[in-house]
Design a protein around this motif. Structure first.
Motif, PDB file in Angstrom:
ATOM      1  N   SER A  32      -5.639  51.240  62.603  1.00 33.54           N
ATOM      2  CA  SER A  32      -7.620  51.845  62.810  1.00 33.54           C
ATOM      3  C   SER A  32      -8.300  51.753  61.204  1.00 33.54           C
ATOM      4  O   SER A  32      -9.732  51.658  61.892  1.00 33.54           O
ATOM      5  N   ASP A  33      -8.007  51.906  60.374  1.00 32.94           N
ATOM      6  CA  ASP A  33      -9.248  51.940  59.429  1.00 32.94           C
ATOM      7  C   ASP A  33      -9.636  50.033  59.306  1.00 32.94           C
ATOM      8  O   ASP A  33     -10.164  49.447  57.869  1.00 32.94           O
ATOM      9  N   GLY A  34      -9.144  49.098  59.805  1.00 35.32           N
ATOM     10  CA  GLY A  34      -9.738  47.818  59.928  1.00 35.32           C
ATOM     11  C   GLY A  34      -8.700  47.016  59.120  1.00 35.32           C
ATOM     12  O   GLY A  34      -8.926  45.767  58.771  1.00 35.32           O
ATOM     13  N   ARG A  35      -7.958  47.405  58.368  1.00 36.79           N
ATOM     14  CA  ARG A  35      -6.836  46.489  58.071  1.00 36.79           C
ATOM     15  C   ARG A  35      -5.986  45.637  58.448  1.00 36.79           C
ATOM     16  O   ARG A  35      -5.396  46.200  59.897  1.00 36.79           O
ATOM     17  N   SER A  36      -5.843  44.708  58.153  1.00 38.22           N
ATOM     18  CA  SER A  36      -5.297  43.644  59.451  1.00 38.22           C
ATOM     19  C   SER A  36      -3.473  43.530  58.719  1.00 38.22           C
ATOM     20  O   SER A  36      -3.450  43.708  57.905  1.00 38.22           O
ATOM     21  N   TYR A  37      -2.882  43.610  60.015  1.00 37.87           N
ATOM     22  CA  TYR A  37      -1.175  42.989  59.003  1.00 37.87           C
ATOM     23  C   TYR A  37      -0.204  42.880  60.626  1.00 37.87           C
ATOM     24  O   TYR A  37      -0.575  42.079  60.975  1.00 37.87           O
ATOM     25  N   ASP A  38       1.131  42.337  59.245  1.00 35.56           N
ATOM     26  CA  ASP A  38       2.012  41.323  60.557  1.00 35.56           C
ATOM     27  C   ASP A  38       3.526  42.167  60.597  1.00 35.56           C
ATOM     28  O   ASP A  38       3.193  42.929  59.228  1.00 35.56           O
ATOM     29  N   GLU A  52      10.443  48.512  62.958  1.00 36.47           N
ATOM     30  CA  GLU A  52       9.272  47.456  62.902  1.00 36.47           C
ATOM     31  C   GLU A  52       8.674  47.634  61.412  1.00 36.47           C
ATOM     32  O   GLU A  52       9.082  49.024  61.110  1.00 36.47           O
ATOM     33  N   ILE A  53       8.887  46.741  60.986  1.00 33.35           N
ATOM     34  CA  ILE A  53       8.621  46.616  59.317  1.00 33.35           C
ATOM     35  C   ILE A  53       6.564  45.992  59.815  1.00 33.35           C
ATOM     36  O   ILE A  53       6.538  45.180  60.149  1.00 33.35           O
ATOM     37  N   ILE A  54       5.846  46.780  58.083  1.00 35.63           N
ATOM     38  CA  ILE A  54       4.897  45.701  58.526  1.00 35.63           C
ATOM     39  C   ILE A  54       4.524  45.255  57.109  1.00 35.63           C
ATOM     40  O   ILE A  54       4.598  45.893  55.954  1.00 35.63           O
ATOM     41  N   ARG A  55       3.422  44.503  57.043  1.00 36.38           N
ATOM     42  CA  ARG A  55       2.297  44.268  55.607  1.00 36.38           C
ATOM     43  C   ARG A  55       1.058  44.245  55.671  1.00 36.38           C
ATOM     44  O   ARG A  55       0.751  43.482  56.530  1.00 36.38           O
ATOM     45  N   TRP A  62       5.699  45.299  52.082  1.00 34.59           N
ATOM     46  CA  TRP A  62       6.714  45.438  53.155  1.00 34.59           C
ATOM     47  C   TRP A  62       6.664  47.365  53.305  1.00 34.59           C
ATOM     48  O   TRP A  62       7.223  47.606  52.518  1.00 34.59           O
ATOM     49  N   CYS A  63       6.189  47.758  54.544  1.00 37.18           N
ATOM     50  CA  CYS A  63       6.307  49.502  54.769  1.00 37.18           C
ATOM     51  C   CYS A  63       6.416  49.830  55.697  1.00 37.18           C
ATOM     52  O   CYS A  63       6.479  48.539  56.478  1.00 37.18           O
ATOM     53  N   LEU A  64       7.254  50.774  55.981  1.00 35.03           N
ATOM     54  CA  LEU A  64       7.856  50.789  56.988  1.00 35.03           C
ATOM     55  C   LEU A  64       6.224  51.080  57.915  1.00 35.03           C
ATOM     56  O   LEU A  64       5.219  51.577  57.609  1.00 35.03           O
ATOM     57  N   THR A  65       6.466  50.957  59.255  1.00 36.58           N
ATOM     58  CA  THR A  65       5.342  51.806  60.404  1.00 36.58           C
ATOM     59  C   THR A  65       3.992  52.862  60.207  1.00 36.58           C
ATOM     60  O   THR A  65       3.428  52.983  60.470  1.00 36.58           O
TER      61      THR A  65
END
Length: 86
Positions: A32-38, A52-55, A62-65
């Motif tokens: 929502s703040d404009g950052r894109s992630y995998d 799911e985990i994201i980077r 790597w982060c938890l959602t």
């Protein structure tokens, strides 16, 4: 009482061994703040629903959602995702 203790031990052991069985790329997204992630889908032992985990782009973490845990290790984050209650 013995049955209750045995059931508690089995439940605790099953949750303690829950870990990732497989990791699959699941696409990309935009926060929502404009950052894109995998996104990576994590198959966990003992669970039919993947986690799911994201980077985030431009980072090595790597982060938890819900971003409650971030780590440079993809595997450590995947293990935490499997142990976290859905």
């Amino acid at each position: 009482m013995k049955k209750l203790i045995a059931l508690a031990l089995i439940t605790f052991t099953a949750s303690a061994v829950a870990g990732p069985k497989g990791l699959k790329p699941a696409g990309t997204g935009t926060h929502s703040d404009g950052r894109s992630y995998d996104i990576v889908s994590v198959s966990c032992s003992g669970s039919k629903t993947p986690r799911e985990i994201i980077r985030f782009e431009g980072t090595k973490e790597w982060c938890l959602t819900d971003e409650s845990l971030c780590s440079k290790s993809k595997m450590r984050t995947a293990k935490k995702a499997c142990k976290k209650k859905a």
